[in-house]
Design a protein around this motif. Structure first.
Motif, PDB file in Angstrom:
ATOM      1  N   TRP A 162     -24.550  22.672  86.934  1.00  0.00           N
ATOM      2  CA  TRP A 162     -24.432  23.390  85.658  1.00  0.00           C
ATOM      3  C   TRP A 162     -22.961  23.646  85.342  1.00  0.00           C
ATOM      4  CZ3 TRP A 162     -28.254  24.576  82.224  1.00  0.00           C
ATOM      5  CH2 TRP A 162     -27.946  25.479  81.196  1.00  0.00           C
ATOM      6  N   GLY A 163     -22.555  23.284  84.104  1.00  0.00           N
ATOM      7  CA  GLY A 163     -21.180  23.535  83.687  1.00  0.00           C
ATOM      8  C   GLY A 163     -20.408  22.296  83.311  1.00  0.00           C
ATOM      9  N   GLY A 164     -21.058  21.158  83.231  1.00  0.00           N
ATOM     10  CA  GLY A 164     -20.341  19.914  82.934  1.00  0.00           C
ATOM     11  C   GLY A 164     -20.168  19.606  81.464  1.00  0.00           C
ATOM     12  N   LEU A 165     -20.763  20.403  80.603  1.00  0.00           N
ATOM     13  CA  LEU A 165     -20.671  20.146  79.164  1.00  0.00           C
ATOM     14  C   LEU A 165     -19.220  20.245  78.679  1.00  0.00           C
ATOM     15  CD1 LEU A 165     -22.423  19.715  76.558  1.00  0.00           C
ATOM     16  CD2 LEU A 165     -22.302  22.190  76.243  1.00  0.00           C
ATOM     17  N   VAL A 166     -18.863  19.372  77.740  1.00  0.00           N
ATOM     18  CA  VAL A 166     -17.530  19.391  77.150  1.00  0.00           C
ATOM     19  C   VAL A 166     -17.613  20.076  75.789  1.00  0.00           C
ATOM     20  CG1 VAL A 166     -15.628  17.991  76.262  1.00  0.00           C
ATOM     21  CG2 VAL A 166     -16.849  17.288  78.337  1.00  0.00           C
ATOM     22  N   GLY A 167     -16.829  21.117  75.582  1.00  0.00           N
ATOM     23  CA  GLY A 167     -16.842  21.847  74.314  1.00  0.00           C
ATOM     24  C   GLY A 167     -16.018  21.153  73.246  1.00  0.00           C
ATOM     25  N   GLY A 168     -16.436  21.319  71.989  1.00  0.00           N
ATOM     26  CA  GLY A 168     -15.688  20.767  70.873  1.00  0.00           C
ATOM     27  C   GLY A 168     -15.742  19.259  70.756  1.00  0.00           C
ATOM     28  N   ALA A 169     -16.683  18.636  71.413  1.00  0.00           N
ATOM     29  CA  ALA A 169     -16.802  17.174  71.371  1.00  0.00           C
ATOM     30  C   ALA A 169     -17.738  16.776  70.230  1.00  0.00           C
ATOM     31  CB  ALA A 169     -17.343  16.646  72.703  1.00  0.00           C
ATOM     32  N   PRO A 170     -17.461  15.663  69.552  1.00  0.00           N
ATOM     33  CA  PRO A 170     -18.318  15.238  68.438  1.00  0.00           C
ATOM     34  C   PRO A 170     -19.767  15.025  68.877  1.00  0.00           C
ATOM     35  CG  PRO A 170     -16.266  13.997  68.441  1.00  0.00           C
ATOM     36  CD  PRO A 170     -16.296  14.777  69.728  1.00  0.00           C
ATOM     37  N   VAL A 171     -20.674  15.409  67.993  1.00  0.00           N
ATOM     38  CA  VAL A 171     -22.101  15.250  68.238  1.00  0.00           C
ATOM     39  C   VAL A 171     -22.688  14.321  67.176  1.00  0.00           C
ATOM     40  CG1 VAL A 171     -24.334  16.437  68.100  1.00  0.00           C
ATOM     41  CG2 VAL A 171     -22.483  17.441  69.411  1.00  0.00           C
ATOM     42  N   THR A 172     -23.497  13.378  67.609  1.00  0.00           N
ATOM     43  CA  THR A 172     -24.179  12.469  66.686  1.00  0.00           C
ATOM     44  C   THR A 172     -25.656  12.824  66.671  1.00  0.00           C
ATOM     45  OG1 THR A 172     -22.616  10.703  67.248  1.00  0.00           O
ATOM     46  CG2 THR A 172     -24.665  10.056  66.140  1.00  0.00           C
ATOM     47  N   LYS A 173     -26.191  13.071  65.489  1.00  0.00           N
ATOM     48  CA  LYS A 173     -27.609  13.449  65.411  1.00  0.00           C
ATOM     49  C   LYS A 173     -28.506  12.243  65.704  1.00  0.00           C
ATOM     50  CE  LYS A 173     -27.091  15.451  61.321  1.00  0.00           C
ATOM     51  NZ  LYS A 173     -27.386  16.230  60.096  1.00  0.00           N
ATOM     52  N   GLY A 174     -28.319  11.143  65.014  1.00  0.00           N
ATOM     53  CA  GLY A 174     -29.063   9.919  65.299  1.00  0.00           C
ATOM     54  C   GLY A 174     -30.526   9.976  64.914  1.00  0.00           C
ATOM     55  N   ASP A 175     -31.185   8.815  65.042  1.00  0.00           N
ATOM     56  CA  ASP A 175     -32.613   8.713  64.742  1.00  0.00           C
ATOM     57  C   ASP A 175     -33.436   9.325  65.877  1.00  0.00           C
ATOM     58  OD1 ASP A 175     -32.029   7.315  62.408  1.00  0.00           O
ATOM     59  OD2 ASP A 175     -32.082   5.363  63.443  1.00  0.00           O
ATOM     60  N   ALA A 176     -34.707   9.567  65.592  1.00  0.00           N
ATOM     61  CA  ALA A 176     -35.612  10.095  66.615  1.00  0.00           C
ATOM     62  C   ALA A 176     -35.673   9.124  67.793  1.00  0.00           C
ATOM     63  CB  ALA A 176     -36.998  10.301  66.032  1.00  0.00           C
TER      64      ALA A 176
END
Length: 536
Positions: free
Chosen positions: A512-526
């Motif tokens: 737990w704790g590996g997430l990178v903050g402020g990184a671009p997120v792509t919603k994408g298709d289902a």
């Protein structure tokens, strides 16, 4: 940096008398999931599969198609390699028993056997099943006929088809000399055969007494000739079993081959179907004992796939005559490749026979993939993009140390998951992951981020909620990668964490704790559009 430990895993090499079917695909994915898990866990993996191209059965199939045996085998190879590519099989090698390396290794085996004194020339007079490529004693045949009430019909004890009476000169392997050593092996290494009840079957068979095995044929010529008796060709199983060592340099006198054999042998696991367990757990270890080679560490024997009758609810053997045969493409058309892999790996008890059905496939796909995993990814990434300007939230110092329901479930998740994966309990491994997936979905409802987002003074709380969801998704993507590699890679890519997909330290990746903050997120298709009820 320390050298990665070797992990060598194999499937059987498959007969080329017919195209690959649901059972061969099942066995191959079973091994592929383990290979992918081991790579991610830090092992140097060699994953071998291939084709068994010799023997009377193959020669007959070729003749039925007006081809030479070699032409027939060459025509079948793309069917196997093509399906494995479609199903995302990550094998490192694909061996064919008609290759020069196998011819050399088998002839080398014969010379070693002769030097060791465990082969002799004699005459075989008994029963032989061509489809099963198996010899049977008079006692075995009589017992099977009696149990089936087919006395005098001489039907195969394994498949029930008519046996062929074989009378020919043959070379024999002194299998009977290894009864005590095999029983000692089973006692000293009770996990040599998995699952446990398969070991009991093998031990009972060996304790009942072993007879010497005919290991050459003279009534046909499609096989590898004996180096010292060219009238004889090698019995198909004596040839086929050696492929596992051929692929890692057996019999090749070069520094590179000797180093490869020393590093890779013995294999860590042979994955096989229950119908060929005696070849792998009795004949193969006896062959290795005879030539003084190390034994594989484990043989995992899976059960058969049957079909659940929608009307009676009973499990039935799959067959064209019953009209219930299911081809791999049928399942791909319904579930897609990733759904195919997930269903067969997580809804089937791999040690026992398991009934499958299109109805159950749809249920599992919709419940686990569309409604749970896919829905979680979609909702969390959409909220992150919406509330944090198309990115993951900025992470405050110490965010990963904060107590929370999702962090609590994720703590220790790798150890629980790995314990299941290592013993081929893929259903248990899936349950470990889905606990976090379900908890994350509940967390969305309980925390109501859409309400929190309306209050600017709760911005820190909103960031923690979304970060916890994304971190749960990141960890689950890693743990689901052996089952659905493309989907997991896509999920990580949408979170700007694409490089993580190739991890070889899964334990660290799941901390737990590996997430990178402020990184671009792509919603994408289902990821997994919900299936509507199918009429099959």
């Amino acid at each position: 940096m320390a050298e990665k430990p070797s992990y060598y895993i194999t499937t059987p090499i498959y007969y080329v008398n017919a195209a690959p079917h649901l059972g061969t695909a099942y066995c191959t994915i079973l091994a592929d999931v383990q290979a992918r898990f081991r790579r991610a866990a830090g092992y140097d993996v060699k994953f071998l599969t291939g084709m068994d191209e010799h023997g009377e059965k193959v020669a007959e199939a070729a003749a039925a198609h007006d081809m030479t045996p070699q032409q027939w085998c060459d025509s079948q190879a793309p069917l196997f390699t093509g399906l494995w590519e479609t199903l995302e099989i990550s094998n490192d090698d694909f061996i064919r028993t008609t290759e020069p390396r196998q011819h050399h290794a088998v002839q080398y085996l014969w010379e070693r056997m002769r030097e060791a004194g465990y082969i002799y020339k004699g005459s075989y007079d008994g029963w032989y099943c061509v489809p099963e490529e198996t010899y049977f004693t008079e006692t075995q045949v009589e017992k099977a006929d009696e149990e089936r009430d087919t006395k005098g019909q001489h039907l195969c004890p394994d498949c029930g088809r008519p046996l062929e009476r074989v009378q020919e000169e043959s070379w024999f392997f002194k299998l009977s000399a290894f009864q005590d050593r095999l029983l000692a092996l089973y006692d000293e290494h009770p996990d040599f055969v998995r699952p446990d009840f398969r070991m009991n079957e093998v031990r009972t068979f060996v304790a009942g007494g072993l007879q010497d095995l005919s290991v050459s044929r003279t009534t046909f010529d499609w096989g590898i000739q004996l180096p010292f008796d060219e009238k004889h060709v090698t019995y198909v199983w004596f040839d086929a079993l050696l492929n596992y060592m051929t692929a890692v340099g057996y019999g090749v006198d070069t520094p590179e081959a000797r180093a490869e054999l020393a590093r890779r042998w013995p294999a860590q696991c042979h994955v096989v179907g229950k119908d060929i367990i005696r070849f792998h757990c009795v004949i193969w270890p006896a062959m290795l004992m005879a030539i003084g080679e190390a034994l594989p560490e484990h043989v995992f024997a899976h059960g058969f796939l049957t079909v659940r009758n929608a009307e009676t609810g009973k499990a039935e053997k799959m067959s064209k005559s019953r009209g219930n045969a299911i081809a791999p493409q049928d399942v791909i058309d319904l579930l897609g490749v990733e759904g195919y892999r997930y269903y067969f790996m997580t809804d089937v008890n791999h040690g026992e026979d398991s009934a499958i059905s299109f109805e159950r496939m749809e249920q599992v796909y919709n419940a686990d993939l569309a409604n749970s995993w896919g829905n979680l990814v979609s909702r969390a990434l959409n909220m992150s993009a919406k509330y944090f300007d198309g990115a993951t939230p900025a992470l405050a110092d110490g965010w990963a140390e904060k107590d929370g329901v999702l962090r609590g479930i994720a703590t220790g998740i790798y150890d629980a998951y790995a314990a299941c994966m290592e013993r081929f309990d893929y259903v248990g491994a899936k349950d470990v992951v889905m606990e976090l997936v379900h908890a994350a979905n509940h967390f969305i409802e309980d925390s109501a981020p859409w309400t929190v987002a309306k209050d600017p003074e709760r911005a820190g709380e909103l960031a923690d909620i979304i970060a916890s969801l994304l971190e749960s998704i990141r960890i689950c993507a890693h743990l689901l990668a052996p089952f659905m590699p493309s989907t997991s890679a896509e999920v990580l890519r949408r979170m700007s964490l694409g490089d993580e997909a190739a991890t070889d330290d899964l334990r660290a990746a799941c901390a737990w704790g590996g997430l990178v903050g402020g990184a671009p997120v792509t919603k994408g298709d289902a990821l997994f559009p919900r299936l509507v009820a199918d009429k099959k």
